[in-house]
Write a protein that holds these residues in place. Structure first.
Motif, PDB file in Angstrom:
ATOM      1  N   SER A  92       0.967  -1.087   0.051  1.00  0.00           N
ATOM      2  CA  SER A  92      -0.129  -0.051  -0.167  1.00  0.00           C
ATOM      3  C   SER A  92       1.049   1.075  -0.073  1.00  0.00           C
ATOM      4  CB  SER A  92      -1.080   0.098   1.130  1.00  0.00           C
ATOM      5  OG  SER A  92      -0.245  -0.254   2.323  1.00  0.00           O
ATOM      6  N   ASP A  93       2.008   1.290   0.649  1.00  0.00           N
ATOM      7  CA  ASP A  93       2.682   2.426   0.692  1.00  0.00           C
ATOM      8  C   ASP A  93       3.424   2.709  -0.763  1.00  0.00           C
ATOM      9  OD1 ASP A  93       2.851   2.599   3.363  1.00  0.00           O
ATOM     10  OD2 ASP A  93       4.626   1.650   3.780  1.00  0.00           O
ATOM     11  N   PHE A  94       3.395   1.705  -1.842  1.00  0.00           N
ATOM     12  CA  PHE A  94       3.686   2.070  -3.079  1.00  0.00           C
ATOM     13  C   PHE A  94       2.476   2.326  -4.105  1.00  0.00           C
ATOM     14  CE2 PHE A  94       6.524  -1.171  -1.147  1.00  0.00           C
ATOM     15  CZ  PHE A  94       7.839  -0.369  -1.115  1.00  0.00           C
ATOM     16  N   GLY A  95       1.310   2.541  -3.787  1.00  0.00           N
ATOM     17  CA  GLY A  95       0.317   2.785  -4.179  1.00  0.00           C
ATOM     18  C   GLY A  95      -0.592   1.618  -4.765  1.00  0.00           C
ATOM     19  N   LEU A  96      -0.331   0.473  -4.064  1.00  0.00           N
ATOM     20  CA  LEU A  96      -0.932  -0.846  -4.850  1.00  0.00           C
ATOM     21  C   LEU A  96      -1.596  -1.436  -3.276  1.00  0.00           C
ATOM     22  CD1 LEU A  96       1.529  -2.217  -7.252  1.00  0.00           C
ATOM     23  CD2 LEU A  96      -0.523  -0.992  -7.838  1.00  0.00           C
ATOM     24  N   SER A  97      -2.501  -0.796  -2.929  1.00  0.00           N
ATOM     25  CA  SER A  97      -3.249  -1.489  -1.596  1.00  0.00           C
ATOM     26  C   SER A  97      -3.847  -2.864  -2.067  1.00  0.00           C
ATOM     27  CB  SER A  97      -4.228  -0.599  -1.172  1.00  0.00           C
ATOM     28  OG  SER A  97      -5.071  -0.292  -2.072  1.00  0.00           O
ATOM     29  N   TYR A  98      -4.232  -3.537  -1.299  1.00  0.00           N
ATOM     30  CA  TYR A  98      -5.084  -4.652  -1.454  1.00  0.00           C
ATOM     31  C   TYR A  98      -6.250  -4.624  -2.488  1.00  0.00           C
ATOM     32  CZ  TYR A  98      -7.401  -9.433  -0.842  1.00  0.00           C
ATOM     33  OH  TYR A  98      -8.035 -10.489  -1.127  1.00  0.00           O
ATOM     34  N   ARG A  99      -6.902  -3.303  -2.005  1.00  0.00           N
ATOM     35  CA  ARG A  99      -8.216  -2.953  -2.787  1.00  0.00           C
ATOM     36  C   ARG A  99      -7.944  -2.599  -4.131  1.00  0.00           C
ATOM     37  NH1 ARG A  99     -10.448   1.402  -4.605  1.00  0.00           N
ATOM     38  NH2 ARG A  99      -8.832   2.837  -3.735  1.00  0.00           N
ATOM     39  N   VAL A 100      -6.711  -1.829  -4.319  1.00  0.00           N
ATOM     40  CA  VAL A 100      -6.487  -1.514  -5.818  1.00  0.00           C
ATOM     41  C   VAL A 100      -6.040  -2.760  -6.613  1.00  0.00           C
ATOM     42  CG1 VAL A 100      -4.309  -0.758  -7.186  1.00  0.00           C
ATOM     43  CG2 VAL A 100      -5.460   0.660  -5.386  1.00  0.00           C
ATOM     44  N   LEU A 101      -5.067  -3.973  -6.043  1.00  0.00           N
ATOM     45  CA  LEU A 101      -5.159  -5.082  -6.696  1.00  0.00           C
ATOM     46  C   LEU A 101      -6.341  -5.734  -7.079  1.00  0.00           C
ATOM     47  CD1 LEU A 101      -1.988  -6.167  -4.294  1.00  0.00           C
ATOM     48  CD2 LEU A 101      -1.751  -5.186  -6.761  1.00  0.00           C
ATOM     49  N   LEU A 102      -7.253  -5.864  -5.976  1.00  0.00           N
ATOM     50  CA  LEU A 102      -8.405  -6.521  -6.383  1.00  0.00           C
ATOM     51  C   LEU A 102      -9.127  -5.777  -7.655  1.00  0.00           C
ATOM     52  CD1 LEU A 102     -10.080  -7.292  -2.870  1.00  0.00           C
ATOM     53  CD2 LEU A 102      -8.800  -9.080  -4.372  1.00  0.00           C
ATOM     54  N   ALA A 103      -8.925  -4.612  -7.799  1.00  0.00           N
ATOM     55  CA  ALA A 103      -9.757  -3.824  -8.746  1.00  0.00           C
ATOM     56  C   ALA A 103      -8.874  -4.423 -10.227  1.00  0.00           C
ATOM     57  CB  ALA A 103      -9.434  -2.427  -8.652  1.00  0.00           C
ATOM     58  N   LEU A 104      -7.665  -4.354 -10.162  1.00  0.00           N
ATOM     59  CA  LEU A 104      -6.915  -4.857 -11.207  1.00  0.00           C
ATOM     60  C   LEU A 104      -7.237  -6.309 -11.785  1.00  0.00           C
ATOM     61  CD1 LEU A 104      -3.365  -3.171 -10.686  1.00  0.00           C
ATOM     62  CD2 LEU A 104      -5.192  -2.587 -12.068  1.00  0.00           C
ATOM     63  N   VAL A 105      -7.372  -7.340 -10.802  1.00  0.00           N
ATOM     64  CA  VAL A 105      -7.902  -8.356 -10.886  1.00  0.00           C
ATOM     65  C   VAL A 105      -9.206  -8.504 -11.500  1.00  0.00           C
ATOM     66  CG1 VAL A 105      -8.615 -10.586  -9.746  1.00  0.00           C
ATOM     67  CG2 VAL A 105      -6.482  -9.543  -9.118  1.00  0.00           C
ATOM     68  N   GLU A 106     -10.137  -7.773 -11.058  1.00  0.00           N
ATOM     69  CA  GLU A 106     -11.303  -7.867 -11.620  1.00  0.00           C
ATOM     70  C   GLU A 106     -11.603  -7.344 -13.142  1.00  0.00           C
ATOM     71  OE1 GLU A 106     -15.770  -5.458 -10.745  1.00  0.00           O
ATOM     72  OE2 GLU A 106     -14.095  -5.079  -9.405  1.00  0.00           O
ATOM     73  N   TYR A 107     -10.517  -6.230 -13.448  1.00  0.00           N
ATOM     74  CA  TYR A 107     -10.522  -6.011 -14.838  1.00  0.00           C
ATOM     75  C   TYR A 107      -9.684  -6.847 -15.703  1.00  0.00           C
ATOM     76  CZ  TYR A 107     -13.139  -1.718 -14.253  1.00  0.00           C
ATOM     77  OH  TYR A 107     -14.067  -0.735 -14.100  1.00  0.00           O
ATOM     78  N   GLY A 108      -9.394  -8.131 -15.133  1.00  0.00           N
ATOM     79  CA  GLY A 108      -8.738  -8.850 -15.834  1.00  0.00           C
ATOM     80  C   GLY A 108      -7.181  -8.407 -16.480  1.00  0.00           C
ATOM     81  N   LEU A 109      -6.563  -7.511 -15.398  1.00  0.00           N
ATOM     82  CA  LEU A 109      -5.092  -6.881 -15.858  1.00  0.00           C
ATOM     83  C   LEU A 109      -3.962  -7.799 -14.957  1.00  0.00           C
ATOM     84  CD1 LEU A 109      -5.982  -3.238 -16.129  1.00  0.00           C
ATOM     85  CD2 LEU A 109      -5.481  -4.702 -17.945  1.00  0.00           C
ATOM     86  N   ILE A 110      -4.403  -8.426 -13.956  1.00  0.00           N
ATOM     87  CA  ILE A 110      -3.203  -9.228 -13.082  1.00  0.00           C
ATOM     88  C   ILE A 110      -3.764 -10.487 -12.702  1.00  0.00           C
ATOM     89  CG2 ILE A 110      -1.992  -7.007 -12.358  1.00  0.00           C
ATOM     90  CD1 ILE A 110      -3.259  -7.377  -9.673  1.00  0.00           C
ATOM     91  N   ASN A 111      -3.019 -11.491 -12.513  1.00  0.00           N
ATOM     92  CA  ASN A 111      -3.544 -12.825 -11.886  1.00  0.00           C
ATOM     93  C   ASN A 111      -4.308 -12.626 -10.657  1.00  0.00           C
ATOM     94  OD1 ASN A 111      -2.780 -14.239 -14.453  1.00  0.00           O
ATOM     95  ND2 ASN A 111      -0.829 -14.688 -13.576  1.00  0.00           N
TER      96      ASN A 111
END
Length: 344
Positions: A234-253
């Protein structure tokens, strides 16, 4: 039939004004690498052709009826509108307004595509990601009609400068390497809003594109011992919530943890990767003989995410770079920029 053979009111002056612009656009294609020039011209002509040929009279966004392509079309629109109004029993101005909205929508869509092509042109001249362009003697594949049809339909909807830049970079990548961006990725990109696109840009700015020869084998953000599920990024701008959004959009595994094993066979073997627009090599410092298996743990991008990687201009995150550099060194590697061979 040329534009001048059947222009509507006021079109002659507008056409004359646009001709020099078109001539200048053709001249600027010379700056595109020679093997790509023919493909680029064909794609740009295909995507913007309707704007130049059919809708040039409406470029100034004046009322659609007074800027119709010919006087005959104006009469046809009026007659059709009157017929529709009589059939459905509404005031005659309603169908006319519908025609006008339809024309304005087409004009706006074509304007969006022209801006996208301009971004693609700039990217072909000065790409941030060097994909080793073709030599003049090498053949160049043709972009499929299905791909262009899909791209044109989706690109016409992109009204924001941000998404036009993304689509322009996607188009440039496909021109450079036809087949490198799938139809599914084009459709997925069209579904991104700016917030998600910026989240993905944050991921790409810290991700390492591990190279297999000259191609990206796998794109992954090396977590360097951090647990993304526990919000450790999260300190780098990639909180768990952000990562879940990227997963939902099919961008990361969805697993958020991928282990990539790379075998090193000789003392001078290295792991080559792209990071933040630069090419790097990681050399094993303690290897004497035999094979060493390097295990990298991180968050891997999907196929679509990997295809979109070159469409994102990275922004350096110095705090994460320090973490990544220390992780490589702790794992027994020495880092060098591939171009300058200078140590990190």
């Amino acid at each position: 039939m040329s534009i001048d053979e059947h222009k509507g009111p006021g079109e002659g002056a507008l056409s004359c004004a646009i001709d020099p612009v078109l001539d200048a656009a053709v001249d600027t294609l010379v700056s595109i690498p020679a093997p790509l020039r023919k493909t680029a011209w064909g794609v740009f002509s295909r995507i913007t052709g309707a704007y130049i040929d059919k809708w040039v009279a409406k470029a100034e966004r004046e009322p659609a009826l007074t800027r119709a392509y010919t006087a005959a079309e104006v009469q046809q629109i009026k007659a059709t509108s009157a017929h529709i109004a009589a059939q459905i029993q509404v005031p005659p101005e309603f169908p006319i307004a519908a025609w006008q909205r339809h024309a304005e929508k087409i004009v706006m869509g074509q304007q969006n595509l022209v801006k996208i092509c301009d971004v693609a042109h700039q990217e072909l001249v000065e790409p941030w990601l060097d994909d080793s362009p073709l030599l003049p003697s090498q053949p160049h594949e043709v972009i499929s009609d299905d791909w262009l049809n899909t791209f044109e339909a989706e690109g016409a909807k992109m009204s924001s400068d941000y998404m036009q830049r993304v689509f322009g970079k996607v188009l440039a990548r496909e021109i450079r390497k036809p087949g490198s961006v799938s139809l599914r990725t084009v459709r997925l990109t069209a579904q991104l809003d700016r917030q998600v696109a910026e989240m993905f840009a944050t991921y790409c700015s810290m991700a390492s594109a591990l190279l297999d020869g000259k191609e990206v084998g796998i794109l992954m953000l090396i977590t360097a011992g951090k647990n993304p599920v526990r919000n450790a990024l999260s300190d780098f701008g990639l909180s768990y919530r952000v990562l879940l959004a990227l997963v939902e959009y099919g961008l990361i595994n969805s697993s958020l943890q991928t282990i990539q094993e790379i075998g090193l066979h000789e003392p001078n073997d290295s792991i080559e990767y792209l990071y933040c627009g630069e090419r790097w090599k990681a050399f094993e410092t303690s290897m004497n003989s035999g094979v060493r298996l390097c295990r990298l743990t991180g968050i891997a991008a999907t196929i679509a995410g990997t295809e979109l990687y070159s469409a994102v201009t990275p922004t350096r995150n110095l705090e994460y770079e320090t973490l990544l550099t220390n992780h490589w060194k702790a794992s027994g590697f020495r880092l060098e920029r591939a171009a300058t061979a200078s140590s990190l």
